[in-house]
Scaffold this motif. Sequence first.
Motif, PDB file in Angstrom:
ATOM      1  N   ASN A   1      -1.410   8.308  -2.849  1.00  0.00           N
ATOM      2  CA  ASN A   1      -0.708   7.202  -2.198  1.00  0.00           C
ATOM      3  C   ASN A   1      -0.317   7.546  -0.776  1.00  0.00           C
ATOM      4  O   ASN A   1      -0.170   8.723  -0.412  1.00  0.00           O
ATOM      5  CB  ASN A   1       0.586   6.876  -2.972  1.00  0.00           C
ATOM      6  CG  ASN A   1       0.359   6.656  -4.446  1.00  0.00           C
ATOM      7  OD1 ASN A   1      -0.072   5.598  -4.859  1.00  0.00           O
ATOM      8  ND2 ASN A   1       0.647   7.680  -5.252  1.00  0.00           N
ATOM      9  N   ASP A   2      -0.130   6.496   0.002  1.00  0.00           N
ATOM     10  CA  ASP A   2       0.538   6.624   1.294  1.00  0.00           C
ATOM     11  C   ASP A   2       2.035   6.621   1.007  1.00  0.00           C
ATOM     12  O   ASP A   2       2.559   5.641   0.471  1.00  0.00           O
ATOM     13  CB  ASP A   2       0.157   5.456   2.192  1.00  0.00           C
ATOM     14  CG  ASP A   2       0.925   5.451   3.501  1.00  0.00           C
ATOM     15  OD1 ASP A   2       1.288   6.535   3.983  1.00  0.00           O
ATOM     16  OD2 ASP A   2       1.169   4.348   4.030  1.00  0.00           O
ATOM     17  N   VAL A   3       2.742   7.695   1.307  1.00  0.00           N
ATOM     18  CA  VAL A   3       4.143   7.857   0.935  1.00  0.00           C
ATOM     19  C   VAL A   3       5.033   7.775   2.175  1.00  0.00           C
ATOM     20  O   VAL A   3       4.771   8.424   3.189  1.00  0.00           O
ATOM     21  CB  VAL A   3       4.385   9.196   0.212  1.00  0.00           C
ATOM     22  CG1 VAL A   3       5.862   9.365  -0.142  1.00  0.00           C
ATOM     23  CG2 VAL A   3       3.537   9.268  -1.054  1.00  0.00           C
TER      24      VAL A   3
ATOM     25  N   ALA B   1       0.810  -1.216   0.000  1.00  0.00           N
ATOM     26  CA  ALA B   1       0.000   0.000   0.000  1.00  0.00           C
ATOM     27  C   ALA B   1       0.846   1.269   0.000  1.00  0.00           C
ATOM     28  O   ALA B   1       0.351   2.349  -0.301  1.00  0.00           O
ATOM     29  CB  ALA B   1      -0.928  -0.005   1.220  1.00  0.00           C
ATOM     30  N   THR B   2       2.132   1.143   0.314  1.00  0.00           N
ATOM     31  CA  THR B   2       2.979   2.308   0.512  1.00  0.00           C
ATOM     32  C   THR B   2       3.897   2.533  -0.673  1.00  0.00           C
ATOM     33  O   THR B   2       4.473   1.593  -1.226  1.00  0.00           O
ATOM     34  CB  THR B   2       3.826   2.134   1.786  1.00  0.00           C
ATOM     35  OG1 THR B   2       2.963   1.945   2.898  1.00  0.00           O
ATOM     36  CG2 THR B   2       4.689   3.361   2.038  1.00  0.00           C
ATOM     37  N   VAL B   3       4.054   3.800  -1.051  1.00  0.00           N
ATOM     38  CA  VAL B   3       5.060   4.209  -2.023  1.00  0.00           C
ATOM     39  C   VAL B   3       6.286   4.671  -1.250  1.00  0.00           C
ATOM     40  O   VAL B   3       6.184   5.535  -0.376  1.00  0.00           O
ATOM     41  CB  VAL B   3       4.542   5.346  -2.924  1.00  0.00           C
ATOM     42  CG1 VAL B   3       5.670   5.906  -3.790  1.00  0.00           C
ATOM     43  CG2 VAL B   3       3.406   4.856  -3.802  1.00  0.00           C
ATOM     44  N   ILE B   4       7.435   4.059  -1.539  1.00  0.00           N
ATOM     45  CA  ILE B   4       8.686   4.453  -0.902  1.00  0.00           C
ATOM     46  C   ILE B   4       9.343   5.507  -1.795  1.00  0.00           C
ATOM     47  O   ILE B   4       9.556   5.270  -2.986  1.00  0.00           O
ATOM     48  CB  ILE B   4       9.632   3.253  -0.722  1.00  0.00           C
ATOM     49  CG1 ILE B   4       8.917   2.115   0.007  1.00  0.00           C
ATOM     50  CG2 ILE B   4      10.892   3.671   0.028  1.00  0.00           C
ATOM     51  CD1 ILE B   4       8.420   2.462   1.388  1.00  0.00           C
ATOM     52  N   ALA B   5       9.666   6.648  -1.237  1.00  0.00           N
ATOM     53  CA  ALA B   5      10.205   7.763  -2.013  1.00  0.00           C
ATOM     54  C   ALA B   5      11.567   8.192  -1.489  1.00  0.00           C
ATOM     55  O   ALA B   5      11.780   8.269  -0.270  1.00  0.00           O
ATOM     56  CB  ALA B   5       9.247   8.950  -1.983  1.00  0.00           C
ATOM     57  N   ASP B   6      12.475   8.451  -2.399  1.00  0.00           N
ATOM     58  CA  ASP B   6      13.791   8.997  -2.061  1.00  0.00           C
ATOM     59  C   ASP B   6      13.585  10.366  -1.423  1.00  0.00           C
ATOM     60  O   ASP B   6      12.897  11.230  -1.983  1.00  0.00           O
ATOM     61  CB  ASP B   6      14.624   9.115  -3.347  1.00  0.00           C
ATOM     62  CG  ASP B   6      16.075   9.491  -3.081  1.00  0.00           C
ATOM     63  OD1 ASP B   6      16.325  10.346  -2.213  1.00  0.00           O
ATOM     64  OD2 ASP B   6      16.955   8.950  -3.775  1.00  0.00           O
ATOM     65  N   ASP B   7      14.174  10.573  -0.255  1.00  0.00           N
ATOM     66  CA  ASP B   7      13.896  11.823   0.447  1.00  0.00           C
ATOM     67  C   ASP B   7      14.628  13.029  -0.128  1.00  0.00           C
ATOM     68  O   ASP B   7      14.503  14.140   0.396  1.00  0.00           O
ATOM     69  CB  ASP B   7      14.160  11.694   1.953  1.00  0.00           C
ATOM     70  CG  ASP B   7      15.617  11.545   2.321  1.00  0.00           C
ATOM     71  OD1 ASP B   7      16.472  11.593   1.417  1.00  0.00           O
ATOM     72  OD2 ASP B   7      15.907  11.365   3.517  1.00  0.00           O
ATOM     73  N   THR B   8      15.370  12.832  -1.224  1.00  0.00           N
ATOM     74  CA  THR B   8      15.937  13.987  -1.925  1.00  0.00           C
ATOM     75  C   THR B   8      14.987  14.521  -3.001  1.00  0.00           C
ATOM     76  O   THR B   8      15.292  15.534  -3.643  1.00  0.00           O
ATOM     77  CB  THR B   8      17.289  13.633  -2.583  1.00  0.00           C
ATOM     78  OG1 THR B   8      17.081  12.631  -3.600  1.00  0.00           O
ATOM     79  CG2 THR B   8      18.278  13.115  -1.563  1.00  0.00           C
ATOM     80  N   LEU B   9      13.861  13.862  -3.210  1.00  0.00           N
ATOM     81  CA  LEU B   9      12.875  14.376  -4.159  1.00  0.00           C
ATOM     82  C   LEU B   9      12.287  15.691  -3.656  1.00  0.00           C
ATOM     83  O   LEU B   9      12.075  15.869  -2.449  1.00  0.00           O
ATOM     84  CB  LEU B   9      11.758  13.355  -4.369  1.00  0.00           C
ATOM     85  CG  LEU B   9      12.109  12.140  -5.239  1.00  0.00           C
ATOM     86  CD1 LEU B   9      11.054  11.051  -5.096  1.00  0.00           C
ATOM     87  CD2 LEU B   9      12.252  12.560  -6.690  1.00  0.00           C
ATOM     88  N   PRO B  10      11.994  16.619  -4.558  1.00  0.00           N
ATOM     89  CA  PRO B  10      11.439  17.921  -4.148  1.00  0.00           C
ATOM     90  C   PRO B  10      10.090  17.776  -3.459  1.00  0.00           C
ATOM     91  O   PRO B  10       9.333  16.829  -3.744  1.00  0.00           O
ATOM     92  CB  PRO B  10      11.301  18.671  -5.485  1.00  0.00           C
ATOM     93  CG  PRO B  10      12.207  17.975  -6.433  1.00  0.00           C
ATOM     94  CD  PRO B  10      12.226  16.537  -6.007  1.00  0.00           C
ATOM     95  N   PRO B  11       9.748  18.706  -2.574  1.00  0.00           N
ATOM     96  CA  PRO B  11       8.448  18.648  -1.890  1.00  0.00           C
ATOM     97  C   PRO B  11       7.260  18.578  -2.845  1.00  0.00           C
ATOM     98  O   PRO B  11       6.264  17.919  -2.548  1.00  0.00           O
ATOM     99  CB  PRO B  11       8.434  19.951  -1.070  1.00  0.00           C
ATOM    100  CG  PRO B  11       9.883  20.250  -0.829  1.00  0.00           C
ATOM    101  CD  PRO B  11      10.598  19.797  -2.063  1.00  0.00           C
ATOM    102  N   ALA B  12       7.364  19.238  -4.006  1.00  0.00           N
ATOM    103  CA  ALA B  12       6.251  19.228  -4.959  1.00  0.00           C
ATOM    104  C   ALA B  12       5.990  17.812  -5.482  1.00  0.00           C
ATOM    105  O   ALA B  12       4.837  17.433  -5.734  1.00  0.00           O
ATOM    106  CB  ALA B  12       6.539  20.174  -6.125  1.00  0.00           C
ATOM    107  N   VAL B  13       7.061  17.022  -5.657  1.00  0.00           N
ATOM    108  CA  VAL B  13       6.908  15.636  -6.107  1.00  0.00           C
ATOM    109  C   VAL B  13       6.240  14.802  -5.014  1.00  0.00           C
ATOM    110  O   VAL B  13       5.325  14.014  -5.284  1.00  0.00           O
ATOM    111  CB  VAL B  13       8.267  15.034  -6.503  1.00  0.00           C
ATOM    112  CG1 VAL B  13       8.145  13.531  -6.744  1.00  0.00           C
ATOM    113  CG2 VAL B  13       8.818  15.717  -7.746  1.00  0.00           C
TER     114      VAL B  13
END
Length: 529
Positions: free
Chosen positions: A480-482, A460-472
Motif C-alpha cells: 500500500n501507499d501509506v 489508494a492510501t492507507v492512513i496509519a497512526d504514527d505510533t505504530l512500530p516501524p515493522a508494521v
Amino acid sequence: MSSSLSRTQVVRKTVIETEGGVVAAQHSLAAQVGAEVLAAGGDAVDAAVATSFVMGVLEPWMSGPAGGGAMMLWRADSGEAIALNHGMRAPAALDPADYPLSGRGVAGDLFPWEEVVENRNVQGATAIAVPGVVDGLGRAHERYGKMPWAELLQPAIGHARKGMLVDWYAALCIASVARELAKDADAAALFLDDGQWPKIGAWTALAETRLDQSRMADSLDQIARYGARALYDGDLGAAMAGDVQAKGGCLSQDDLRVYEATFHAPLSFGYRGGQVHALPGLTAGPTLQHALGVAEAAALAGDGPDGAAYAAYARGLKSAYETRLSDMGDDGEHPDAPGCTTHFSVVDRHGNMVAQTQTLLSIFGSRVVSPSTGFLMNNGIMWFDPVQGRPNSLGAGKRCLMNVCPTIGETGQGARYAIGASGGRKIVSAVAQLAGFMSDFGMDIGAAFHHPRIDVSGGATVIADDTLPPAVIDALSRENDVRMTRRTLFPFAFACPAGVMRRDGINSGCTEIMSPWGDAICEDKELTA
C-alpha cells in the motif's frame, strides 16, 4: 506528515469493570443519564432511549430527533441479535431535476459527488430527508422497554431547558461551520453570537455561555407526552414539515406519516470461532462482513497485532470498499470532511446490549433549524449520488444508503461486545479492527480502544497512526501507499468509537481516547470514574 503536536503527551481513558450496567457514549453527561436509568432498573433499551435524546441536546451538531440511524440489539434471555433500521428516506415529492449538476467538478463535503447547483443536496432545506431516529427509538422501547417512555425523556428535556453549555470544544465545533450556519436565520440565532461563533468563558471557564434550547425542550416534552409518533402523525410533525417547506424543501407530513423504522434479522457471520452481527442491506454491515472475511484468511500469531495482522486488515478493507463502491455505489468520501454521526453502546447487568449509531450526516446537518420545533435538520439527501442511472442515484422516496455500522459480536473465547463509531467513511475501518483486536488477540475493550489503528476507506492510501512500530509500517508499505498521521483531538484522523464488553459476567466500556467529552459510565455510582 509534519505536526506541531506534542510528541510526548499520552492520553488514556479509565476502563472500569463491574457487574452493573455500563453506557459508553461520546458525551459524558449522556452516558451518565443512561447509567442512572440502568441503576433505576431499566433495560439496556431504556438506557438507550434516554441516552439518545440527551445526545441530541448536548451534541446537537452530531445527531438529534431530526436525524436517522441504526441499532443492533442483543437479548440475553433469548440469545438473539436483532437489527433495527431507522435510517432516513428521500421525500416523496423530491424531483431529481431540482438538483442539476453545476459542471464545476466534485463537491467539497463528505462525498465526492458531482457538484450540484447551489449545493442544494448538501446545504439548506432542499437537502433535508425524512428523519427516522425517534420512530426507531419508539419501536425499540415498545418491544423491549421496561420504564415509562415519558420518564426516559425527562433528562433530555431538563438539559434543553437549561441549555447546552458552550465550552471550548463546542465553540470549536460551531466555529468550524459558522459561515454556513449564518445562512439560515434560525440556525444563526441558535448557535451564533451576532453572526459570529459564540464566546466562551475565558481561560478560567467560570463564566457560562449556553444555547437557548427552550423551543427544543417544548418539542421533546410533546414527544414525551404523546409518544414517538407525535413527530410523525401529530401537530409537531406538521409544524416541522411546514418549516422545511417554507424554506424551500419538500418534506411533507405525509412523508412523516408513512415513515416506519423496521426490525430485521441481522447480518450474522462467523469470525475466528466467534460470531458477528451487523445491519443488513443499505448499511456498512455487508462491507464489514467482506472486510473481516478477507482478513480471516490470514494466519495470525502472537499476543498482539503485528505487521501481518495490519496488512490483513488493510487487505480486507481495501477489497471490501472496492466492492462497496462498485456494487452499492455509495460514497468514496472526501478524505478530510467531518461527519456528524455519534455512537453509543449499552450493556445492562443482565447482559442485554444496544449498539446505536445516529446521525444528521454532515456536521450540523443541513445547517437549517426548524423554528417551530427547535430541531436542527439533517442533510440526508447528500447520501445520494446526484448523477442519474447509478445504483445510489437520487430519487423520490428512496432509502438512504448509510455507512453506519453498529455491531454486536462474540469472540471465540466467549466475550460479547457492542461497538460502533462515528466518522463517516472511517467507521468500517475502526469497527473491523476493534472486532479483530478482540477476536484475534483476546484484547479487552480498553486494550482494543487504546491500540493504534489504520484507516482504509476506499482511496489508494492507507492512513496509519504514527505510533505504530516501524515493522508494521514496513509490512503495510509492501502492498500500500501509506501516509502517517497523528491520533488527534480535532479533526479526528480516525473514527470515534464507543463500545461495551461483557466477559464472565463482568461489564466494561470505553470510548475514543481522544474524545474530550466521551466516557463510559457504570450504574454503580461508587465505581464511576
